[in-house]
Enzyme design. Structure first.
Site, PDB file in Angstrom:
ATOM      1  CE  LYS A   1      19.684 -12.853  26.176  1.00 37.30           C
ATOM      2  NZ  LYS A   1      19.763 -13.149  24.748  1.00 37.30           N
TER       3      LYS A   1
ATOM      4  CD  GLU B   1      25.888 -17.351  19.740  1.00 40.05           C
ATOM      5  OE1 GLU B   1      25.170 -17.875  20.607  1.00 40.05           O
ATOM      6  OE2 GLU B   1      26.609 -16.357  19.947  1.00 40.05           O
TER       7      GLU B   1
ATOM      8  CG  LEU C   1      24.229 -15.841  25.200  1.00 40.24           C
ATOM      9  CD1 LEU C   1      24.848 -14.606  25.860  1.00 40.24           C
ATOM     10  CD2 LEU C   1      22.775 -15.590  24.878  1.00 40.24           C
TER      11      LEU C   1
HETATM   12  N1  PMP Z   1      22.707 -17.144  21.148  1.00 39.37           N
HETATM   13  C1  PMP Z   1      22.323 -15.868  21.005  1.00 39.37           C
HETATM   14  C2  PMP Z   1      23.195 -14.932  20.240  1.00 39.37           C
HETATM   15  C3  PMP Z   1      21.104 -15.429  21.563  1.00 39.37           C
HETATM   16  O1  PMP Z   1      20.721 -14.150  21.428  1.00 39.37           O
HETATM   17  C4  PMP Z   1      20.284 -16.362  22.247  1.00 39.37           C
HETATM   18  C5  PMP Z   1      18.950 -15.941  22.786  1.00 39.37           C
HETATM   19  N2  PMP Z   1      19.085 -15.258  23.986  1.00 39.37           N
HETATM   20  C6  PMP Z   1      20.728 -17.682  22.376  1.00 39.37           C
HETATM   21  C7  PMP Z   1      21.952 -18.034  21.818  1.00 39.37           C
HETATM   22  C8  PMP Z   1      19.921 -18.710  23.115  1.00 39.37           C
HETATM   23  O2  PMP Z   1      19.990 -18.474  24.503  1.00 39.37           O
HETATM   24  P1  PMP Z   1      18.824 -18.892  25.497  1.00 39.37           P
HETATM   25  O3  PMP Z   1      18.678 -20.377  25.391  1.00 39.37           O
HETATM   26  O4  PMP Z   1      19.336 -18.478  26.834  1.00 39.37           O
HETATM   27  O5  PMP Z   1      17.596 -18.177  25.073  1.00 39.37           O
END
Ligand code: PMP
Length: 283
Positions: free
Chosen positions: A146, A179, A204
């Site tokens: 991240k 995603e 992610l």
């Molecule tokens: N993919 C990406 C590229 C993101 O930036 C996020 C947001 N953090 C997510 C997926 C979703 O992750 P989360 O459920 O942990 O917010």
């Protein structure tokens, strides 16, 4: 508003970092966004596990141990008087004269901010459903980290905005959806299967995604962890996305294709309810 910057709680408008912070010069940093509902943090441990994993993968030192970090998070939420909103945490490899290799003896830098979010607005958006576009995934091959290096995500989201859409789903070289720019992508196939891509370096590992999967498994709801193509996305019975700030959000249009009858699908609505139930029950 109050921000936390390297040991100090400062008025938000006065909070700043040095021009030679490696986050600024190299995007040499990682971050997390944790949702706060009714004054409680959702999936705090999962977010901190992922933050530590991101730092480890980049061989970045933690700015402090986990317990004191959690205390700072609570203090930032308290000082900002947040009941419903988010807390943003960012760790960079610190401040050092600009040079690509890691600097020696440089402590990593920690910044935290918090802001309120309107639950009513989010609920309205979910009731209506949102539209997404598809764009080529032009990111690096370590999307599991991240990183604050979000330029491709910024470009994807801006393209969505320019086209009147809420999110852009990114598509890899094989025509498979990876995603969203800040969300994980899901479909309900024509056969009624709930499908999302398995975690790997290509996406992610969303915390919301993981919690929803866990809740579905608990309830014995079947799920298929596999990649899906843009064609499958366009012809899906339902489409939805997940993220810490969006929860489970129904998608009613993808590019120029209307999904289902153009209203949030029954399964998407049910999964949003399941996720809301999980949030309100998690202490
Ligand atoms: N993919 C990406 C590229 C993101 O930036 C996020 C947001 N953090 C997510 C997926 C979703 O992750 P989360 O459920 O942990 O917010």
């Amino acid at each position: 508003r109050i921000a936390y910057v390297n040991g100090q709680y400062l008025p938000h408008r006065e909070a700043s970092v040095h021009i030679e912070d490696r986050g600024y010069q190299f995007a040499d940093g990682v971050y997390e966004v944790v949702t706060i509902v009714g004054g409680r943090m959702i999936d705090e441990e999962g977010h901190l596990d992922r933050l530590w994993r991101s730092m480890d993968e980049l061989r970045m030192d933690a700015p402090m141990k986990r317990e004191p970090l959690k205390m700072v998070m609570r203090e930032v939420v308290r000082q900002n008087g947040i009941r419903d909103g988010i807390i943003y945490l960012q760790v960079t490899r610190g401040v050092a004269p600009r040079d690509h290799p890691f600097p020696k003896d440089t402590p990593s830098a920690l910044v935290m901010t918090a802001k309120r979010l309107s639950m009513e607005k989010a609920a309205k958006t979910a009731q209506k459903g949102i539209s997404v576009i598809t764009v080529p995934d032009i990111r690096w091959t370590r999307r599991d980290i991240k990183s604050v290096s979000l330029l491709p995500n910024v470009l994807a989201k801006q393209e969505a905005k320019d086209k009147g859409a809420y999110e852009a789903f990114q598509v890899d070289e094989d025509g498979m959806v990876t995603e969203g720019s800040s969300t994980n992508a899901w479909i309900v196939s024509k056969e009624g299967k709930i499908i999302t891509r398995p975690v790997s370096n290509s996406i992610l590992a969303g915390i919301t995604r993981a919690s929803l999967i866990r809740e579905l498994e608990k309830q014995g709801i079947e799920l298929e962890l596999r990649s899906f193509s843009v064609d499958e996305l366009h012809s899906a019975r339902e489409v939805f996305l997940t993220s810490s700030t969006s929860y489970v959000l129904p998608v009613v249009k993808v590019d120029d294709k209307v999904i289902g009858n153009g209203h949030p699908g029954l399964i998407s609505q049910k999964l949003r309810a399941i996720y809301e139930q999980f949030m309100s029950s998690s202490a």
